[in-house]
Scaffold this motif. Structure first.
Motif, short mmCIF file in Angstrom:
data_model
loop_
_atom_site.label_atom_id
_atom_site.label_comp_id
_atom_site.label_asym_id
_atom_site.label_seq_id
_atom_site.Cartn_x
_atom_site.Cartn_y
_atom_site.Cartn_z
N LYS A 140 24.71 -1.35 -6.04
CA LYS A 140 25.13 -1.24 -7.60
C LYS A 140 25.31 0.04 -8.22
CE LYS A 140 23.27 -5.78 -8.71
NZ LYS A 140 22.11 -6.42 -9.38
N LYS A 141 24.68 1.04 -7.66
CA LYS A 141 24.75 2.25 -7.92
C LYS A 141 25.90 3.09 -7.67
CE LYS A 141 19.96 4.54 -7.73
NZ LYS A 141 19.11 5.29 -6.94
N LEU A 142 26.55 2.59 -6.51
CA LEU A 142 27.90 2.81 -6.03
C LEU A 142 29.05 1.97 -6.53
CD1 LEU A 142 27.01 4.11 -2.48
CD2 LEU A 142 27.45 5.47 -4.34
N GLY A 143 28.68 1.06 -7.53
CA GLY A 143 29.67 0.36 -8.15
C GLY A 143 29.94 -1.14 -7.66
N ALA A 144 29.17 -1.48 -6.55
CA ALA A 144 29.68 -2.73 -5.84
C ALA A 144 28.94 -3.85 -6.63
CB ALA A 144 28.96 -2.54 -4.37
N GLU A 145 29.73 -4.90 -6.46
CA GLU A 145 29.06 -6.13 -7.01
C GLU A 145 28.44 -6.89 -5.74
OE1 GLU A 145 30.86 -10.57 -8.56
OE2 GLU A 145 32.30 -8.85 -7.99
N VAL A 146 27.27 -7.15 -5.91
CA VAL A 146 26.41 -7.89 -4.97
C VAL A 146 26.52 -9.34 -5.45
CG1 VAL A 146 24.31 -8.22 -3.80
CG2 VAL A 146 24.76 -6.15 -4.73
N LEU A 147 27.36 -10.00 -4.46
CA LEU A 147 27.59 -11.46 -4.71
C LEU A 147 26.30 -12.37 -4.50
CD1 LEU A 147 30.76 -11.70 -2.84
CD2 LEU A 147 30.49 -11.79 -5.17
N GLU A 148 25.67 -12.21 -3.51
CA GLU A 148 24.35 -12.65 -3.23
C GLU A 148 23.54 -12.03 -2.30
OE1 GLU A 148 23.87 -17.38 -2.91
OE2 GLU A 148 24.69 -16.67 -1.29
N ALA A 149 22.24 -12.17 -2.29
CA ALA A 149 21.35 -11.61 -1.31
C ALA A 149 20.98 -12.91 -0.43
CB ALA A 149 19.92 -11.24 -1.77
N ALA A 150 20.92 -12.57 1.05
CA ALA A 150 20.60 -13.88 1.91
C ALA A 150 19.69 -13.43 3.03
CB ALA A 150 21.97 -14.20 2.53
N GLY B 176 10.11 -8.81 -1.75
CA GLY B 176 11.33 -8.68 -2.46
C GLY B 176 11.86 -7.03 -2.71
N GLY B 177 10.66 -6.29 -2.61
CA GLY B 177 11.11 -4.89 -2.62
C GLY B 177 12.26 -4.34 -2.01
N THR B 178 12.52 -4.40 -0.91
CA THR B 178 13.43 -4.11 -0.02
C THR B 178 14.72 -4.52 -0.31
OG1 THR B 178 11.90 -3.73 2.05
CG2 THR B 178 14.46 -3.49 2.40
N MET B 179 14.69 -6.04 -0.50
CA MET B 179 15.96 -6.45 -1.09
C MET B 179 16.40 -6.11 -2.55
SD MET B 179 18.16 -8.95 0.21
CE MET B 179 17.27 -10.14 1.16
N LEU B 180 15.41 -5.90 -3.36
CA LEU B 180 15.85 -5.41 -4.81
C LEU B 180 16.33 -3.74 -4.57
CD1 LEU B 180 13.20 -6.97 -6.87
CD2 LEU B 180 15.61 -7.59 -6.93
N ALA B 181 15.76 -3.27 -3.92
CA ALA B 181 16.21 -1.88 -3.54
C ALA B 181 17.69 -1.66 -3.00
CB ALA B 181 15.26 -0.96 -2.55
N GLY B 182 17.98 -2.39 -2.03
CA GLY B 182 19.06 -2.59 -1.60
C GLY B 182 20.21 -2.81 -2.30
N ALA B 183 19.81 -3.92 -3.25
CA ALA B 183 20.96 -4.24 -4.21
C ALA B 183 21.07 -3.29 -5.10
CB ALA B 183 20.26 -5.45 -5.07
N LYS B 184 19.98 -2.43 -5.71
CA LYS B 184 20.24 -1.43 -6.56
C LYS B 184 21.05 -0.17 -6.00
CE LYS B 184 15.94 -1.87 -9.19
NZ LYS B 184 14.42 -1.57 -9.25
N LEU B 185 20.97 0.21 -4.87
CA LEU B 185 21.73 1.06 -4.29
C LEU B 185 23.25 0.68 -4.28
CD1 LEU B 185 19.84 2.18 -0.67
CD2 LEU B 185 20.33 3.41 -2.86
N TYR C 244 0.97 -1.20 0.33
CA TYR C 244 -0.04 -0.04 -0.12
C TYR C 244 0.72 1.16 0.25
CZ TYR C 244 -3.62 -3.44 1.49
OH TYR C 244 -4.36 -4.49 1.57
N GLY C 245 1.38 1.51 -1.21
CA GLY C 245 2.38 3.06 -1.10
C GLY C 245 3.68 2.49 -1.55
N ASN C 246 4.72 3.59 -1.15
CA ASN C 246 6.08 3.37 -1.60
C ASN C 246 6.85 3.57 -0.39
OD1 ASN C 246 5.50 2.94 -4.23
ND2 ASN C 246 5.58 5.07 -4.64
N ALA C 247 7.94 3.08 -0.37
CA ALA C 247 9.22 3.22 0.75
C ALA C 247 10.39 3.60 0.19
CB ALA C 247 9.16 2.04 1.58
N THR C 248 11.38 4.23 0.83
CA THR C 248 12.67 4.53 0.22
C THR C 248 13.60 4.16 1.44
OG1 THR C 248 11.68 6.47 -0.82
CG2 THR C 248 14.18 6.34 -0.58
N VAL C 249 14.74 3.55 0.78
CA VAL C 249 16.05 3.15 1.47
C VAL C 249 17.04 3.84 1.09
CG1 VAL C 249 15.31 0.60 2.23
CG2 VAL C 249 16.53 1.26 0.03
N GLU C 250 17.83 4.25 2.02
CA GLU C 250 19.29 5.03 1.68
C GLU C 250 20.47 4.31 2.33
OE1 GLU C 250 17.39 9.63 1.79
OE2 GLU C 250 17.97 8.55 3.76
N MET C 251 21.58 4.78 1.54
CA MET C 251 22.69 4.42 1.94
C MET C 251 23.82 5.70 1.66
SD MET C 251 24.78 1.07 0.46
CE MET C 251 25.22 1.64 -1.22
#
Length: 185
Positions: free
Chosen positions: A145-155, A134-143, A106-113
């Protein structure tokens, strides 16, 4: 004394996760990890599962999602002797941030780093307590990757596959490891 040598770790840990019906709203079966964390044996077994999975994999950082991902992620980072990066809900970090918005039921949320939380080429494991939509996990991975990190795996400790999040994470190309899963919500 408990014999842990022939143990199904997933079932063992699942036995320590409390289900709270109708919380935070009617129809939701909340999976509460606090009993698992309160017991020193089960907490150690849980952390050891993650440590053994990522030990020797060239991990540079562990990123934990607000808030229960901080618990597992920080201990895992300590045990792997790597740094820890918190990915927080919007407005909680004091320095310059990069953000990612995602959809909730029901709506949107934002995560930051923080913008200096990782650097290009860093190899990161992304951790949370559970995967629902999966929204939070995908948003975290995008963050990351935005900074150039390689996400090896989500756990995560828990997968709620009927909510579709784990499939969404995998469909995005991100590997996902979970310790146990629950049918239904």
């Amino acid at each position: 004394m408990e014999n842990l040598s022939n143990l199904d770790y997933s079932s063992y840990l699942k036995g320590w996760i409390r289900t709270v019906p109708d919380w935070p709203q009617q129809g939701v079966m909340f999976r509460d990890i606090t009993p698992l964390l309160q017991n020193p044996k089960t907490f150690r077994v849980l952390i050891d599962i993650f440590v053994h999975r990522y030990m020797g994999e060239g991990v540079d950082l562990v990123a934990g999602l607000d808030a229960r991902g901080f618990i597992i992620g920080s201990v895992l980072a300590y045990e792997l002797n790597v740094g820890f990066v918190p990915i927080r809900k919007k407005g909680k970090l004091p320095f310059k941030t990069v953000s990612e918005e995602y959809e909730l039921e029901y709506g949107n949320a934002t995560v930051e780093m923080h913008t200096d939380a990782c650097k290009p080429g860093d190899r990161v494991v992304l951790v949370d307590d559970l995967v629902a939509t999966g929204g939070t996990m995908l948003a975290g991975a995008k963050l990351l990757k935005k900074l150039g990190a390689e996400v090896l795996e989500a756990a995560a400790i828990i997968d709620l596959p009927e909510l579709g999040g784990s499939q969404l994470v995998r469909d995005s190309g991100l590997e996902l490891f979970t310790v146990c899963s629950y049918a239904g919500h």
